[in-house]
Design a protein around this motif. Structure first.
Motif, PDB file in Angstrom:
ATOM      1  N   GLU A  43       0.823  -1.202   0.000  1.00  0.00           N
ATOM      2  CA  GLU A  43       0.000   0.000   0.000  1.00  0.00           C
ATOM      3  C   GLU A  43       0.861   1.258   0.000  1.00  0.00           C
ATOM      4  OE1 GLU A  43      -3.860   1.992   2.242  1.00  0.00           O
ATOM      5  OE2 GLU A  43      -2.846   0.260   3.138  1.00  0.00           O
ATOM      6  N   VAL A  44       2.026   1.214   0.692  1.00  0.00           N
ATOM      7  CA  VAL A  44       2.947   2.360   0.663  1.00  0.00           C
ATOM      8  C   VAL A  44       3.379   2.634  -0.773  1.00  0.00           C
ATOM      9  CG1 VAL A  44       5.183   3.234   1.403  1.00  0.00           C
ATOM     10  CG2 VAL A  44       3.765   1.934   3.010  1.00  0.00           C
ATOM     11  N   VAL A  45       3.764   1.563  -1.474  1.00  0.00           N
ATOM     12  CA  VAL A  45       4.217   1.710  -2.856  1.00  0.00           C
ATOM     13  C   VAL A  45       3.094   2.228  -3.734  1.00  0.00           C
ATOM     14  CG1 VAL A  45       5.027   0.445  -4.875  1.00  0.00           C
ATOM     15  CG2 VAL A  45       6.015  -0.035  -2.621  1.00  0.00           C
ATOM     16  N   GLU A  46       1.904   1.697  -3.557  1.00  0.00           N
ATOM     17  CA  GLU A  46       0.770   2.092  -4.388  1.00  0.00           C
ATOM     18  C   GLU A  46       0.410   3.556  -4.177  1.00  0.00           C
ATOM     19  OE1 GLU A  46      -3.954   0.895  -4.930  1.00  0.00           O
ATOM     20  OE2 GLU A  46      -2.567  -0.501  -3.936  1.00  0.00           O
ATOM     21  N   ARG A  47       0.331   3.966  -2.924  1.00  0.00           N
ATOM     22  CA  ARG A  47      -0.025   5.358  -2.648  1.00  0.00           C
ATOM     23  C   ARG A  47       1.097   6.312  -3.060  1.00  0.00           C
ATOM     24  NH1 ARG A  47      -4.046   3.644  -3.003  1.00  0.00           N
ATOM     25  NH2 ARG A  47      -5.705   3.271  -1.468  1.00  0.00           N
ATOM     26  N   LEU A  48       2.341   5.893  -2.898  1.00  0.00           N
ATOM     27  CA  LEU A  48       3.458   6.716  -3.344  1.00  0.00           C
ATOM     28  C   LEU A  48       3.399   6.928  -4.852  1.00  0.00           C
ATOM     29  CD1 LEU A  48       6.088   8.215  -2.704  1.00  0.00           C
ATOM     30  CD2 LEU A  48       7.304   6.030  -2.927  1.00  0.00           C
ATOM     31  N   ASP A  49       3.050   5.876  -5.562  1.00  0.00           N
ATOM     32  CA  ASP A  49       2.895   5.978  -7.019  1.00  0.00           C
ATOM     33  C   ASP A  49       1.816   7.000  -7.366  1.00  0.00           C
ATOM     34  OD1 ASP A  49       3.965   5.218  -9.404  1.00  0.00           O
ATOM     35  OD2 ASP A  49       3.426   3.115  -9.217  1.00  0.00           O
ATOM     36  N   ASP A  50       0.700   6.972  -6.626  1.00  0.00           N
ATOM     37  CA  ASP A  50      -0.379   7.927  -6.876  1.00  0.00           C
ATOM     38  C   ASP A  50       0.079   9.363  -6.630  1.00  0.00           C
ATOM     39  OD1 ASP A  50      -2.031   5.795  -7.437  1.00  0.00           O
ATOM     40  OD2 ASP A  50      -2.962   5.760  -5.440  1.00  0.00           O
ATOM     41  N   VAL A  51       0.814   9.557  -5.541  1.00  0.00           N
ATOM     42  CA  VAL A  51       1.312  10.896  -5.216  1.00  0.00           C
ATOM     43  C   VAL A  51       2.224  11.413  -6.321  1.00  0.00           C
ATOM     44  CG1 VAL A  51       2.820  12.182  -3.648  1.00  0.00           C
ATOM     45  CG2 VAL A  51       1.054  10.666  -2.718  1.00  0.00           C
ATOM     46  N   LEU A  52       3.156  10.574  -6.773  1.00  0.00           N
ATOM     47  CA  LEU A  52       4.103  11.005  -7.799  1.00  0.00           C
ATOM     48  C   LEU A  52       3.417  11.273  -9.131  1.00  0.00           C
ATOM     49  CD1 LEU A  52       7.145   8.689  -7.004  1.00  0.00           C
ATOM     50  CD2 LEU A  52       6.697  11.036  -6.258  1.00  0.00           C
ATOM     51  N   ALA A  53       2.320  10.563  -9.397  1.00  0.00           N
ATOM     52  CA  ALA A  53       1.587  10.803 -10.635  1.00  0.00           C
ATOM     53  C   ALA A  53       1.008  12.215 -10.671  1.00  0.00           C
ATOM     54  CB  ALA A  53       0.471   9.775 -10.792  1.00  0.00           C
ATOM     55  N   ALA A  54       0.779  12.807  -9.491  1.00  0.00           N
ATOM     56  CA  ALA A  54       0.195  14.146  -9.418  1.00  0.00           C
ATOM     57  C   ALA A  54       1.247  15.253  -9.392  1.00  0.00           C
ATOM     58  CB  ALA A  54      -0.693  14.257  -8.177  1.00  0.00           C
ATOM     59  N   VAL A  55       2.512  14.879  -9.261  1.00  0.00           N
ATOM     60  CA  VAL A  55       3.571  15.900  -9.261  1.00  0.00           C
ATOM     61  C   VAL A  55       3.655  16.523 -10.659  1.00  0.00           C
ATOM     62  CG1 VAL A  55       6.055  16.289  -9.032  1.00  0.00           C
ATOM     63  CG2 VAL A  55       4.865  14.779  -7.423  1.00  0.00           C
TER      64      VAL A  55
END
Length: 613
Positions: free
Chosen positions: A166-178
């Protein structure tokens, strides 16, 4: 690649989390590994299942190392904020929150670590964290609860991916919005490490957030010693050689012509002549305590730099910062201000003006406060041009003003391809000053040809605002309705008032009409009170013609000479010309040279000339 900095209280598991996510040891120093305490910045990277590559900058959490933490977080576009479930929100959590808020970092992930150690406190820790982050850019950041995978050794070693999904998944989501960085932008790489490699020389590392670095690029290293020219000898990213590196990325740059002791943390590698290198900025408070009662001496953190500054408040929300050393700064840069006697963040600030005006007159501070209070965070190109009267568009871009494709209402574009923006009312003032200066010159000295362009430029340099560049003088001259001839300004069609010299010039004209080539001797001119200035004025008025050696004739003399010389047998000698003109060698030789220069006659040997028909 995306760069993510960690944040959070000491011993909450930041380095452990990075180690678990990447399989790399972020603690570089032996003392860090021995004490289990991050002291300086650590670096690790991995590839997410989506294919995104992420580089972590692991920062220390202890209050003694807040400056190191700020150097790591400063250049990062995203943050991973760590709070341990078994310890909850603590003092340095607040300090790191304040630093992240001051830096304006909007993209982040909150990770509640060690959930396996205190499962009954997870909900409480999440609630504490949500309350603490309220009102900051991270208040809506996703919160992930994490426990280390079974059998994971916190002291080091590779990590399996289970338990961190879940850490990896949410981190991916955050970076997609950068936001996508601008690979074509000017480079500003804040240096966080500097070292030497035998055979290669000086190497610096940093987080590249905009622009592209290529081998052999010319750059400047901005540091304590000023601006030092250098070039890219080699590039590495993720421990691999590269010919070019684009943002966001961690990059190591091998520099040419930079001594080992000349590069330090807090220096910046920049595109040459593309950044304002400034030692004073006007700022707006974004977080923290007001400026009105602030200490005069603070430390400003920007990128990886920590620079002592002197603060001059313009009320609670605005101030001027005088930097101890110049830095490459622009509109919109975020700074963290810290009291050097404290380990806490004092305030956050936004750069509103990287080229502020001098404050020299009584009341300038109050006037400046009013200007800054009315200025938007994004700056005001119209106000910048109005203050200076005119500005190159490229200078506006250097200061950080963007969206300059269209000229704002109230300004005009001039110069090649609209390279300058001009404030028309200021241009009118410059034009008025020129007209007054020319008129004053002619009143004081009627015989003068007018106002020299150099004197005109000097007059406008003393204007308020001053003319910013001599290349704009012709624009002001045209606006003033003046003409420029031979570097002299005067009203068009203005006649020359000979004043007291009029009588002498008229008498000389009568004499020369009777004997066109009987040029007066110096004594004759003296008796007529015709000196060099009077003769020059008469020549400008079209009344007389001056040749070399002090020969003065009527302007019609060359044409009359040609009529007589054309009647001679060709070629003719100087003696023949003298007789035809009924004059002396003193007059004949300068007159013949004048005719040669105009192409009316031509010398064919050492003795003879011909009339060119």
């Amino acid at each position: 690649m995306y760069v993510v900095a960690t944040a959070g209280h000491v011993d909450h598991g930041k380095s452990t989390l990075v180690r678990a996510l990447t399989g790399m040891e972020p603690d570089r120093l032996a003392e860090e590994r021995r004490r289990g305490l991050t002291i300086d910045l650590g670096f690790a990277w991995t590839r997410l299942p989506s294919g995104r590559e992420v580089a972590f900058v692991d920062v220390p959490g202890h209050e003694r190392f807040l400056a190191n933490m700020l150097a790591g977080v400063g250049p990062a576009p995203a943050v991973c904020f760590v709070v341990a479930a078994d310890k909850g929100w603590q003092a340095q959590s607040s300090d790191h929150r304040d630093a992240v808020a001051a830096l304006g970092i909007e993209h982040g992930l909150v990770v509640i670590t060690r959930a396996d150690r205190a499962p009954d406190r997870v909900a409480e820790t999440i609630e504490q964290t949500r309350i603490a982050l309220a009102g900051t850019p991270l208040e809506r950041a996703p919160v992930v609860v994490s426990a280390l995978p079974a059998g994971f050794d916190e002291s080091g070693g590779a990590a399996p991916s289970t338990g961190l999904g879940e850490v990896v998944e949410r981190l991916d989501d955050v970076l997609a919005a950068v936001p996508e960085p601008d690979a074509g932008a000017r480079v500003r790489l804040w240096v966080d490490r500097s070292f030497t490699i035998r055979g290669a020389g000086t190497v610096v590392t940093g987080s590249l957030t905009a622009g592209t670095l290529r081998q052999e690029d010319r750059l400047q290293l901005i540091g304590d010693g000023g601006a030092h020219p250098t070039a890219v000898r080699g590039l590495h990213s993720r421990n691999e050689a590269a010919t070019a590196v684009t943002p966001h990325a961690r990059v190591a740059v091998n520099l040419r012509d930079v001594a080992a002791d000349a590069a330090h943390r807090g220096d910046a590698l920049v595109t040459p002549d593309a950044w304002p290198i400034v030692d004073a900025v006007d700022v707006r408070r974004t977080t923290g305590a007001g400026f009105a009662d602030a200490p005069q001496q603070l430390v400003a953190h920007i990128g990886t730099a920590a620079v002592p500054v002197r603060l001059r408040p313009f009320g609670d929300d605005h101030a001027r910062l005088a930097l101890q050393r110049p830095l490459p700064l622009q509109l919109g840069d975020r700074l963290v201000l810290r009291n050097p006697g404290s380990r806490f963040v004092f305030a956050g600030a936004l750069v509103l003006d990287a080229d502020p005006p001098a404050l020299t007159r009584r009341g300038d501070g109050a006037r400046r406060a009013a200007v800054l209070a009315a200025r938007p965070d994004t700056g005001d190109a119209l106000a910048e041009v109005e203050r200076r009267g005119a500005m190159p568009v490229e200078q506006l871009r250097r200061l950080g003003l963007t969206g300059l494709e269209a000229v704002p209402e109230g300004l005009s574009a001039v110069g090649r391809a609209g390279a300058w923006w001009v404030h028309p009312p200021t241009l009118d003032r410059w034009a008025s000053l020129l007209r007054e200066a020319v008129a004053e010159k002619l009143r004081a000295d009627p015989l003068t040809p007018g106002l020299a362009e150099g004197a005109a430029a000097d007059a406008l340099l003393r204007a308020d605002p001053p003319l910013p560049h001599a290349s704009l003088l012709p624009l002001a001259v045209r606006r003033a309705g003046l003409e420029s001839r031979s570097g002299v300004l005067r009203p068009p069609g203005t006649g020359v008032d000979l004043g007291a010299a009029e009588a002498g010039v008229a008498q000389l004209e009568r004499r020369l009409r009777e004997h066109p080539f009987a040029a007066p001797e110096a004594d004759d001119l003296s008796r007529l009170r015709l000196g060099a200035r009077e003769l020059a004025a008469a020549e400008r008025a079209g009344r007389l013609l001056r040749l070399r050696d002090g020969i003065v004739l009527l302007p019609t003399a060359p044409a009359e000479a040609m009529r007589r010389l054309a009647s001679l047998e060709q070629p003719f000698t100087t003696s023949g010309a003298r007789r035809a003109l009924d004059t002396t060698r003193r007059v004949a030789i300068p007159l013949l040279e004048h005719l040669d220069a105009r192409g009316w006659t031509r010398r064919i040997d050492g003795v003879n000339r011909i009339v060119v028909r």
